[in-house]
Design a protein around this motif. Structure first.
Motif, short mmCIF file in Angstrom:
data_model
loop_
_atom_site.label_atom_id
_atom_site.label_comp_id
_atom_site.label_asym_id
_atom_site.label_seq_id
_atom_site.Cartn_x
_atom_site.Cartn_y
_atom_site.Cartn_z
N ILE A 149 -0.94 9.90 5.83
CA ILE A 149 -1.54 9.45 7.08
C ILE A 149 -3.05 9.60 6.95
CG2 ILE A 149 -1.72 9.80 9.58
CD1 ILE A 149 1.07 11.21 9.36
N LEU A 150 -3.76 8.49 7.00
CA LEU A 150 -5.22 8.53 6.85
C LEU A 150 -5.87 8.19 8.19
CD1 LEU A 150 -7.00 9.01 4.28
CD2 LEU A 150 -7.48 6.56 4.35
N VAL A 151 -6.85 8.99 8.57
CA VAL A 151 -7.55 8.82 9.84
C VAL A 151 -9.05 8.71 9.56
CG1 VAL A 151 -8.03 9.81 12.11
CG2 VAL A 151 -5.80 10.20 11.03
N GLY A 152 -9.70 7.65 10.07
CA GLY A 152 -11.14 7.54 9.90
C GLY A 152 -11.64 6.11 9.91
N GLU A 153 -12.94 5.97 10.17
CA GLU A 153 -13.55 4.64 10.26
C GLU A 153 -13.56 3.91 8.93
OE1 GLU A 153 -14.34 3.17 12.96
OE2 GLU A 153 -14.07 4.90 14.30
N VAL A 154 -13.47 4.65 7.81
CA VAL A 154 -13.52 4.02 6.50
C VAL A 154 -12.35 3.07 6.27
CG1 VAL A 154 -12.19 5.76 5.22
CG2 VAL A 154 -14.07 4.56 4.09
N ILE A 155 -11.32 3.18 7.09
CA ILE A 155 -10.16 2.29 6.98
C ILE A 155 -10.56 0.84 7.21
CG2 ILE A 155 -7.93 1.71 8.05
CD1 ILE A 155 -7.60 4.74 8.60
N SER A 156 -11.67 0.62 7.91
CA SER A 156 -12.13 -0.75 8.19
C SER A 156 -12.48 -1.52 6.92
CB SER A 156 -13.34 -0.72 9.13
OG SER A 156 -14.43 -0.04 8.51
N LEU A 157 -12.70 -0.82 5.81
CA LEU A 157 -13.03 -1.49 4.56
C LEU A 157 -11.83 -2.19 3.93
CD1 LEU A 157 -15.27 1.25 2.91
CD2 LEU A 157 -16.03 -0.92 3.88
N ARG A 158 -10.65 -1.84 4.37
CA ARG A 158 -9.42 -2.34 3.75
C ARG A 158 -9.36 -3.87 3.70
NH1 ARG A 158 -3.95 -2.10 2.79
NH2 ARG A 158 -2.61 -3.33 4.15
N GLU A 159 -9.82 -4.53 4.76
CA GLU A 159 -9.74 -5.99 4.82
C GLU A 159 -10.56 -6.63 3.71
OE1 GLU A 159 -10.76 -7.45 8.64
OE2 GLU A 159 -9.25 -6.26 9.71
N LYS A 160 -11.64 -5.96 3.29
CA LYS A 160 -12.53 -6.54 2.28
C LYS A 160 -12.08 -6.22 0.85
CE LYS A 160 -16.71 -6.30 5.15
NZ LYS A 160 -18.09 -5.73 5.26
N ILE A 161 -11.57 -5.02 0.62
CA ILE A 161 -11.37 -4.59 -0.78
C ILE A 161 -9.92 -4.25 -1.12
CG2 ILE A 161 -13.75 -3.79 -1.00
CD1 ILE A 161 -12.77 -0.96 -0.70
N SER A 162 -8.99 -4.67 -0.28
CA SER A 162 -7.58 -4.49 -0.64
C SER A 162 -7.31 -5.27 -1.93
CB SER A 162 -6.68 -5.00 0.48
OG SER A 162 -5.32 -4.94 0.11
N TRP A 163 -6.68 -4.63 -2.90
CA TRP A 163 -6.48 -5.27 -4.21
C TRP A 163 -5.05 -5.18 -4.71
CZ3 TRP A 163 -4.87 -2.22 -8.33
CH2 TRP A 163 -4.91 -0.84 -8.11
N PHE A 164 -4.42 -4.02 -4.56
CA PHE A 164 -3.10 -3.81 -5.16
C PHE A 164 -2.06 -4.72 -4.52
CE2 PHE A 164 0.81 -0.96 -5.40
CZ PHE A 164 1.10 -1.30 -6.71
N GLU A 165 -2.11 -4.85 -3.21
CA GLU A 165 -1.12 -5.65 -2.50
C GLU A 165 -1.30 -7.14 -2.74
OE1 GLU A 165 -1.42 -4.27 1.52
OE2 GLU A 165 -1.18 -2.19 0.88
N LYS A 166 -2.39 -7.52 -3.42
CA LYS A 166 -2.62 -8.93 -3.75
C LYS A 166 -2.18 -9.27 -5.17
CE LYS A 166 -6.57 -9.27 -0.60
NZ LYS A 166 -8.05 -9.47 -0.49
N MET A 167 -1.64 -8.29 -5.87
CA MET A 167 -1.19 -8.55 -7.25
C MET A 167 0.01 -9.50 -7.24
SD MET A 167 -1.77 -4.94 -9.22
CE MET A 167 -1.87 -5.75 -10.82
N PRO A 168 0.16 -10.32 -8.27
CA PRO A 168 1.17 -11.40 -8.27
C PRO A 168 2.59 -10.95 -7.99
CG PRO A 168 -0.33 -11.67 -10.12
CD PRO A 168 -0.65 -10.35 -9.51
N LEU A 169 2.99 -9.78 -8.52
CA LEU A 169 4.38 -9.34 -8.36
C LEU A 169 4.50 -8.15 -7.41
CD1 LEU A 169 5.82 -9.70 -11.99
CD2 LEU A 169 5.83 -11.34 -10.10
N PHE A 170 3.47 -7.91 -6.59
CA PHE A 170 3.58 -6.83 -5.61
C PHE A 170 4.76 -7.11 -4.68
CE2 PHE A 170 2.74 -5.03 -1.42
CZ PHE A 170 2.58 -3.70 -1.75
N GLY A 171 5.56 -6.10 -4.43
CA GLY A 171 6.75 -6.27 -3.59
C GLY A 171 8.02 -6.53 -4.38
#
Length: 478
Positions: free
Chosen positions: A232-254
């Motif tokens: 569980i992560l709490v903090g304003e830094v979570i707002s960066l996720r929309e810009k730098i999310s990378w793992f969940e964009k990998m071709p076979l993620f999921g």
């Protein structure tokens, strides 16, 4: 007897490639491994074949081994003169109770080392696209246990200190106490609209995230039936996720892939799939014994079929030891899979897949068993393989915690041995794969799969790693 040694090793957060070099070296020399639930079981495959594996996994509602028993086992095995590895998820010094284990060893003057690992509180957020610190959003970071030794299991924390002095807070294993956490953070001054994210099974291809705020995240968790293991992560830094999310964009993620295995060594195919973001469970796990073989008449055959890449090396080693001139072997070479073809190419021989093998001519099948369904052939069994019984319960636990959506058969030889291995676990192949995409690498493999009554989703254009990845990218998960 001189006492052995204990290595208290952090396995990292889940992705097997995140273990340290020193941690992997410890596993490779271990005679006994006591491992936790959150240490990826795939790491155990790097252990020696005769290594004793002891499960110490804990769940909130039950303990396989209590901490006191674990301490006693570490002492007992070390006093027997063995090299013992205690394998823990994440970092052993972050809520891993390594201090208690080290103290027990010190009491008996048993040599030990502590090998740090990557902590889940840092790695899981990064795999979700969130650095826990950032010059514009977070200059401080804290890791906090979300349950403790209090009567009700509610964390007794300096809430005011956390709110006033820490920008980003990572709570470990706190889903059950999430409402209590949110209420206290708000009550001590944290704005109700502070971003919160839960990251379940962080760094695995099965990683899930759930985002909200302190005011609404508890409700969202109930609706989504979110559970541990989660950070569980709490903090304003979570707002960066929309810009730098990378793992969940990998071709076979999921993709949670079950890969049938015929060899006992590391799988390049599994590695390639994981590099594209997939979870891969390999089955069965094998132990092998090399057999003495008679190769005196190998020069008489028109065709030689190798059922596994290992059989290639075993065959030529036997030929050389017998003093046979390889140039006298007139046969055309064939492989049961692309891996076998590549093993032959590495030795300078051109070969074709079994699908392209003509029916005419005398045939020698070289391999590790006699289950390859080929008519009118002689067999040369170069090694004996048997299921590694220690890995059967490990495989069952992996299945329980995953949601397999893809099955890959890399060769025709993998089909029957996979089904037989499942029977040893008491698992029915049709029940296991009833809602799973079954993918075959090659026409011969597809025919073998359909012969046993399984329904196939299809196959890539060629039986190669690259073609398989492209096929899985193009085909949506059922």
């Amino acid at each position: 007897m001189e006492s052995g040694k204990v290595l208290l090793v952090g396995a990292g957060p889940g992705d097997v490639r995140l273990i340290t070099v020193k941690g992997l070296e410890a596993i490779m020399q271990a005679e006994v491994i006591l491992y936790d639930r959150l240490a990826n079981p795939k790491l155990l495959e790097f252990a020696p074949a005769d290594c004793e594996l002891i499960y110490c996994g804990k769940l909130p509602d039950r303990h396989t081994l209590r901490q006191e028993n674990i301490n006693d086992l570490l002492v007992q095995k070390a006093l027997e003169g063995k090299v013992v590895v205690r394998l823990k998820g994440g970092d052993p010094g972050v809520f891993g109770r390594v201090g208690e284990e080290a103290a027990a060893l010190a009491l008996y003057q048993i040599p030990f080392e502590i090998v740090p690992g990557i902590s889940s509180g840092i790695a899981a957020p990064l795999y979700a696209g969130i650095p826990v610190t950032h010059r514009e959003h977070a200059e401080s970071f804290a890791v906090v246990t979300a349950h403790d030794k209090s009567i009700e299991g509610k964390p007794m924390l300096d809430w005011e200190g956390l709110v006033r002095g820490v920008d980003t807070i990572a709570f470990y294993m706190g889903v059950a106490n999430l409402p209590f956490i949110c209420e206290n953070l708000i009550a001590h001054g944290k704005p109700a609209d502070t971003p919160v994210i839960l990251i379940q099974w962080g760094t695995f291809g099965r990683q899930r995230t759930l985002q909200g705020t302190l005011s609404d995240i508890s409700k969202k968790v109930l609706e989504a039936k979110f559970s541990n293991p989660s950070i569980i992560l709490v903090g304003e830094v979570i707002s960066l996720r929309e810009k730098i999310s990378w793992f969940e964009k990998m071709p076979l993620f999921g993709r949670q892939i079950l890969l049938a295995r015929t060899s006992e060594g590391a799988s390049g195919l599994a590695k390639g799939l994981m590099e594209q973001g997939a979870d891969v469970i390999e089955f069965p796990k094998w132990k092998k014994t090399i057999l003495p073989v008679e190769v005196g008449n190998v020069t008489n055959y028109d065709k030689i079929l190798f059922t596994s890449p290992e059989s290639v090396g075993e065959f030529f080693q036997a030929v050389i030891e017998k003093g046979i001139d390889i140039r006298k072997i007139k046969a055309d070479f064939y492989g049961g899979s692309s891996k076998s073809i590549n093993a032959l190419k590495e030795r300078g021989f051109m070969a074709s897949l079994i699908e392209d093998m003509p029916k005419e001519g005398s045939l020698l099948v070289v391999g590790d068993d006699r289950k390859y369904e080929v008519e009118n052939a002689d067999f040369l069994v170069t090694s004996k393989k048997e299921l590694d019984q220690q890995f059967l319960p490990i495989f069952q636990r992996m299945l329980e915690e995953a949601e397999v959506n893809t099955m890959v058969f890399p060769s025709g030889a993998s089909v029957n041995v996979f089904i037989e291995g499942l029977k040893k676990c008491g698992i029915d192949v049709f029940y296991l794969l009833k809602d799973v995409q079954v993918v075959c690498m090659g026409q011969h493999t597809k025919e073998q799969v359909e012969r046993v009554g399984l329904i196939t989703a299809g196959m890539p254009v060629s039986p190669t790693r690259k073609a398989l990845v492209e096929y899985l990218i193009q085909c949506p998960i059922v």
